[in-house]
Enzyme design. Structure first.
Site, PDB file in Angstrom:
ATOM      1  N   HIS A  76       0.696  -1.205  -0.092  1.00 63.09           N
ATOM      2  CA  HIS A  76       0.029  -0.208   0.005  1.00 63.09           C
ATOM      3  C   HIS A  76       0.949   1.276   0.067  1.00 63.09           C
ATOM      4  O   HIS A  76       0.401   2.318  -0.326  1.00 63.09           O
ATOM      5  CB  HIS A  76      -1.001   0.032   1.024  1.00 63.09           C
ATOM      6  CG  HIS A  76      -0.237   0.140   2.427  1.00 63.09           C
ATOM      7  ND1 HIS A  76      -0.179  -0.963   3.255  1.00 63.09           N
ATOM      8  CD2 HIS A  76       0.221   1.247   3.181  1.00 63.09           C
ATOM      9  CE1 HIS A  76       0.372  -0.296   4.480  1.00 63.09           C
ATOM     10  NE2 HIS A  76       0.642   1.060   4.269  1.00 63.09           N
ATOM     11  N   ASP A  88       0.191  -7.729   1.939  1.00 67.85           N
ATOM     12  CA  ASP A  88       0.471  -6.579   1.859  1.00 67.85           C
ATOM     13  C   ASP A  88       1.824  -6.133   1.604  1.00 67.85           C
ATOM     14  O   ASP A  88       2.429  -5.196   2.190  1.00 67.85           O
ATOM     15  CB  ASP A  88      -0.231  -5.774   2.830  1.00 67.85           C
ATOM     16  CG  ASP A  88      -0.127  -3.999   2.660  1.00 67.85           C
ATOM     17  OD1 ASP A  88       0.130  -3.737   1.622  1.00 67.85           O
ATOM     18  OD2 ASP A  88      -0.166  -3.485   3.593  1.00 67.85           O
ATOM     19  N   SER A 121       4.993   2.223   7.812  1.00 71.90           N
ATOM     20  CA  SER A 121       4.842   1.117   7.156  1.00 71.90           C
ATOM     21  C   SER A 121       5.753   0.424   6.235  1.00 71.90           C
ATOM     22  O   SER A 121       6.489   1.193   5.426  1.00 71.90           O
ATOM     23  CB  SER A 121       3.390   1.276   5.966  1.00 71.90           C
ATOM     24  OG  SER A 121       2.311   1.047   6.669  1.00 71.90           O
TER      25      SER A 121
END
Length: 330
Positions: free
Chosen positions: A173, A203, A282
């Site tokens: 993402h 992810d 992230s």
């Protein structure tokens, strides 16, 4: 007629018989042996020899007294005092500091870019900031970013080098829908990066930098097979674009599940941790106190709409990431 006895029982007789005959009077006498040269020398220099012997004895005693004596054993109080003094003069580095020092050469800043003025028509635009994931955030600090003229930052995330040829692991993402991706290494080198592969079910995305530092180091990865709740871990990344930053916590649980607020995707087999992670973390590494990567930070749980850390973060186990990068399993 009696025979003469062959032997006599009388000791006196034997002694008288065996006694040597007396020397005739007036026989010449042997001269006494001459004294040796050593005795003559000692007799002439007796005083000097005694003085020399005394000097040798004095020198031996002085040498013995001047010789270093073994130190007396230290008492417990003395040892404790010395240890405290040594720590005060040079404090020991914490385990977290050592882990950070080991992992930081492998951490990179990852930025996705869109062309300036096209965000409104970008088919991915509506998907950018609407998940409680640390990388899809409103912390894209620059519009029409000065780093790339004609482009604007759509989000900032983190990556970790897993192969020293410039192969980087991050969250999908962070780069999904970006027209251009750039990475910044710890020595300040900036480079474009291309997408090699993706693992939507975890992810995860694998990038390859177009150029790398001469002394690039790949992170050390560790299996999560023996990872236990309560084990201390460190999350390293660029929360809100600030960094590199480190936060320490513990593994809170294993084999957790996380569903995005919109229900787009369910992530399973996650590591739950409580080291602070925020938007921008992230794709960053979750490392042990030995500086070994056990997971990739991917999401935070917050029941509110603030999208900030409240104590529960999730990371994808490194085994999943390694397989996606074509590396052999542990």
């Amino acid at each position: 007629m009696k025979k003469a006895p062959l032997y006599s029982r009388s000791r006196r007789g034997v002694a008288a018989t065996d006694a040597p005959p007396p020397e005739p009077v007036g026989a010449p006498q042997e001269a006494p042996a001459a004294p040796s040269r050593l005795r003559v020398f000692a007799g002439r220099h007796e005083r000097a020899l005694w003085v020399a012997a005394l000097l040798v004895l004095v020198l031996a005693v002085m040498s013995w007294r001047a010789a270093p004596k073994p130190p007396a054993p230290l008492s417990f109080e003395q040892i404790d005092h010395l240890v405290r003094q040594s720590i005060a003069e040079k404090p020991l580095a914490s385990a977290g500091a050592k882990a950070y020092e080991k992992i930081i050469p492998s951490v990179v800043r990852v930025v996705g870019y869109d062309r300036a003025g096209q965000s409104g028509t970008d088919p991915h635009a509506d998907r950018k900031p609407r998940r409680d994931t640390p990388g899809s955030d409103d912390a894209r600090p620059k519009r029409d970013g000065g780093e790339l003229p004609g482009f604007e930052e759509r989000g900032v995330g983190t990556g970790v080098v897993i192969v020293d040829n410039g192969t980087i692991l991050t969250n999908l993402h962070v780069v999904l829908g970006a027209e251009r991706v750039r990475v910044t290494f710890m020595d300040g080198l900036e480079a474009d990066a291309k997408l090699l592969s993706v693992m939507p079910e975890h992810d995860l995305a694998v990038l390859r930098a177009s150029k790398i530092p001469d002394d690039l180091y790949a992170a050390t990865m560790r299996s999560t097979a023996d990872l236990q709740p309560g084990e201390r871990v460190l999350a390293v990344g660029f929360p809100f674009g600030i960094g590199p930053s480190a936060s320490e916590g513990v593994v809170s649980g294993l084999k957790r599940e996380f569903r995005s607020p919109e229900g787009e995707r369910m992530l399973t087999n996650l590591i739950q941790f409580d080291a602070a992670a925020n938007p921008g973390n992230s794709g960053g590494p979750l490392v042990t106190m030995e500086g070994e990567v056990v997971g990739i930070v991917t999401a935070i749980l917050n029941p509110t709409k603030q999208r900030v850390f409240v104590g529960i973060g999730f990371a994808v186990p490194i085994e999943n990431a390694a397989q996606g990068a074509g590396m052999p399993p542990f």
